[in-house]
Write an enzyme that holds these catalytic residues in place. Structure first.
Site, PDB file in Angstrom:
ATOM      1  N   CYS A  70       0.825  -1.213   0.000  1.00 22.82           N
ATOM      2  CA  CYS A  70       0.000   0.000   0.000  1.00 22.82           C
ATOM      3  C   CYS A  70       0.860   1.264   0.000  1.00 22.82           C
ATOM      4  O   CYS A  70       1.685   1.473   0.898  1.00 22.82           O
ATOM      5  CB  CYS A  70      -0.921  -0.017   1.219  1.00 22.82           C
ATOM      6  SG  CYS A  70      -1.724   1.559   1.552  1.00 22.82           S
ATOM      7  N   CYS A  73       0.488   3.462   3.057  1.00 19.91           N
ATOM      8  CA  CYS A  73       1.178   2.872   4.212  1.00 19.91           C
ATOM      9  C   CYS A  73       2.667   3.211   4.163  1.00 19.91           C
ATOM     10  O   CYS A  73       3.287   3.517   5.188  1.00 19.91           O
ATOM     11  CB  CYS A  73       0.990   1.356   4.235  1.00 19.91           C
ATOM     12  SG  CYS A  73      -0.733   0.819   4.292  1.00 19.91           S
ATOM     13  N   CYS A 406     -20.204  -2.004  -9.355  1.00 13.77           N
ATOM     14  CA  CYS A 406     -19.320  -2.894  -8.591  1.00 13.77           C
ATOM     15  C   CYS A 406     -18.925  -4.119  -9.416  1.00 13.77           C
ATOM     16  O   CYS A 406     -19.779  -4.898  -9.857  1.00 13.77           O
ATOM     17  CB  CYS A 406     -20.022  -3.316  -7.302  1.00 13.77           C
ATOM     18  SG  CYS A 406     -19.259  -4.707  -6.453  1.00 13.77           S
ATOM     19  N   CYS A 409     -19.977  -7.449  -7.916  1.00 18.32           N
ATOM     20  CA  CYS A 409     -21.417  -7.671  -8.095  1.00 18.32           C
ATOM     21  C   CYS A 409     -21.711  -8.206  -9.497  1.00 18.32           C
ATOM     22  O   CYS A 409     -22.555  -9.096  -9.678  1.00 18.32           O
ATOM     23  CB  CYS A 409     -22.190  -6.378  -7.857  1.00 18.32           C
ATOM     24  SG  CYS A 409     -21.925  -5.634  -6.236  1.00 18.32           S
TER      25      CYS A 409
END
Length: 513
Positions: A70, A73, A406, A409
């Site tokens: 990340c 991060c 999404c 989805c």
């Protein structure tokens, strides 16, 4: 956060998205360097074995849940390490981290949704870290956590200094410190420390210089009327309403920097949408008068439509008309919109607000049109039909909450359709889906991401069961429904029944390993 605080949710999302990486603890992108973790002497490395003991042995522990890949991060890492170094001499404070690519379950248990997630554990109790992500802010925030929840003031000089140090300060005036109401105030201060700074005066004669009678509470603030005395019953509900309602301006701007102050307002919250490039003098003056007349019944704020054009539409307004006003009632779990076709004036808005508070206005429900035909195996619910198809249904109802954009989805769609087709002849089961991005659902249904899948049992609609299993086969859902449904049912074929039993056997063997 209550779902109907839609504006606050979106503002929070926009405020946080710049500081978090999307991802899931199950997916390690593999470009992190784990070896370097062991070289950092000031940041504790936590795992499933030492986590609970570690966050309990210090008064305050800050934990960063992260993924090595990340970028955010990586940006935070040196600032975080420097904060740990600066606080290393304070044995009451610990700074730690958990690599979510290595400790998936631990991160799931702590409801980690993105990286980095910062959580403060105070005496083992978790709270979200809400300071800035800088070394200075981390150090200050953690040191502040160690300070007493309540300060004791003994002179007018103490009170003046306390007021100067804090934009919002709440002072309780008492005769003694063994009254039950003193205990109530102390508990309230502990539970609301993020709303204001709390102090007490424990002296009958000195208290009389500031309040008519004791015990009483006075809120000091740096805006509007600077000193406000509590006038209601001395109980938790009345005091919380007093503090929350007076901790924000009579008509203040809500934006990325201020939305947190409005998060837990206990009374209806009215949003005034204006265009900051226009002359809003009369509108602001009128709404301020309304806010004054409704003080204690509602809190008012204004939103700059130029900065946040999507907020009005999120509340159910067109986003094309200014000024506009919407009221969010947490108590009623409902939202109310002033008719944009009506003339916006002091008289019309004042009467409308009064009617909203008096329960004379129907709440707004964001909803797509009801489908003309709903005969497919997977039923389509919209905002206005969710109650009928799900909550009022005598069946066990599996619901997919999805969003059209999404990707997960879209991948699930053919599998979910296959599930509906497979169970279409089971009378006690209904398979339903709802576009939760375009339709309101009850506020107590917590949707953390898409798709969210829940089973609403026939005998317990208030406590839906979340589906957390695999989504690559419709039989996974069949097994879940059969295991949890309130009404027993037979599977359509013995062959599939064998498949389900086989999966159960396989799962049992896996658990034994």
């Amino acid at each position: 956060m209550n779902k109907f605080l839609a504006l606050l949710f979106v503002l929070a999302l926009f405020a946080n998205i710049a500081f978090s990486c999307e991802g899931h603890p199950e997916h390690d992108h593999g470009d992190g360097d784990h070896e370097h973790d062991h070289d950092e002497s000031f940041v504790k490395i936590l795992d499933s074995d030492n986590f609970h003991n570690s966050v309990s042995e210090h008064d305050v522990t800050l934990v960063m849940f992260y993924a090595p890949w990340c970028g955010h991060c990586k940006t935070l890492k040196p600032l975080y390490e420097e904060a740990a170094k600066q606080l290393s001499a304070n044995k009451k404070i610990a700074i730690a981290k958990v690599d979510c690519t290595q400790h998936e379950q631990l991160c799931k248990q702590n409801k980690v949704q993105g990286y980095p997630t910062l959580v403060v554990f105070k005496n083992g109790k978790a709270e979200p870290y809400e300071g800035d992500r800088t070394t200075k802010s981390i150090v200050q925030t953690l040191e502040e956590e160690l300070k007493p929840t309540i300060s004791t003031l003994e002179s007018n000089e103490d009170i003046e200094e306390f007021k100067k140090q804090h934009p919002i300060s709440v002072v309780g005036f008492f005769d003694n410190d063994h009254d039950d109401r003193f205990k109530l105030f102390s508990e309230l201060a502990g539970n609301n420390k993020k709303s204001a700074k709390f102090a007490v005066v424990i002296d009958k004669d000195f208290s009389k210089e500031h309040v008519e009678s004791t015990p009483n509470v006075v809120l000091f603030r740096s805006f509007d009327e600077p000193t406000v005395a509590h006038k209601g019953e001395f109980d938790s509900e009345s005091l919380i309403k007093f503090i929350k309602g007076n901790s924000v301006p009579l008509l203040g701007e809500i934006n990325r920097n201020t939305y947190k102050k409005y998060e837990s307002i206990a009374v209806p919250l009215a949003y005034l949408f204006i265009d900051s490039t226009q002359d809003n003098t009369q509108v602001l003056e009128d709404v301020k008068k309304i806010a004054t007349s409704q003080k204690g019944n509602a809190v008012f704020c204004w939103v700059d439509m130029k900065k946040f054009p999507q907020q009005a539409t999120h509340m159910g307004l067109s986003g094309k008309v200014v000024p506009a006003i919407s009221v969010d009632s947490v108590a009623n779990k409902a939202r109310y919109n002033f008719d944009e076709k009506e003339t916006f004036s002091f008289d019309t808005v004042s009467k409308w607000i009064q009617d909203v508070i008096g329960g004379k206005v129907s709440p707004f429900v964001k909803s797509q049109p009801e489908p003309e035909s709903n005969d497919a195996p997977v039923k389509v619910a919209v905002g206005t039909t969710f109650k009928k198809l799900v909550l009022d249904s005598p069946k066990d109802v599996l619901v997919e909450f999805y969003a059209p954009w999404c990707g997960h989805c879209k991948n699930l769609a053919p599998i979910y359709d296959k599930l509906g087709e497979y169970l279409k002849d089971v009378e006690s089961v209904s398979i339903v889906k709802i576009d939760a991005d375009s339709n309101d659902v009850p506020s107590d249904i917590e949707i953390r991401g898409y798709p969210t899948i829940m089973l609403f049992k026939a005998d317990d609609k208030e406590n839906p069961i979340s589906y957390e299993g695999q989504r690559n086969d419709h039989m996974n859902f069949v097994e879940f429904i059969q295991d949890n449904a309130a009404i027993e049912f037979k599977l359509p074929s013995s062959q599939t029944d064998d498949n389900v039993e086989s999966k159960k056997d396989s799962s049992a063997k896996h658990d034994e390993l």
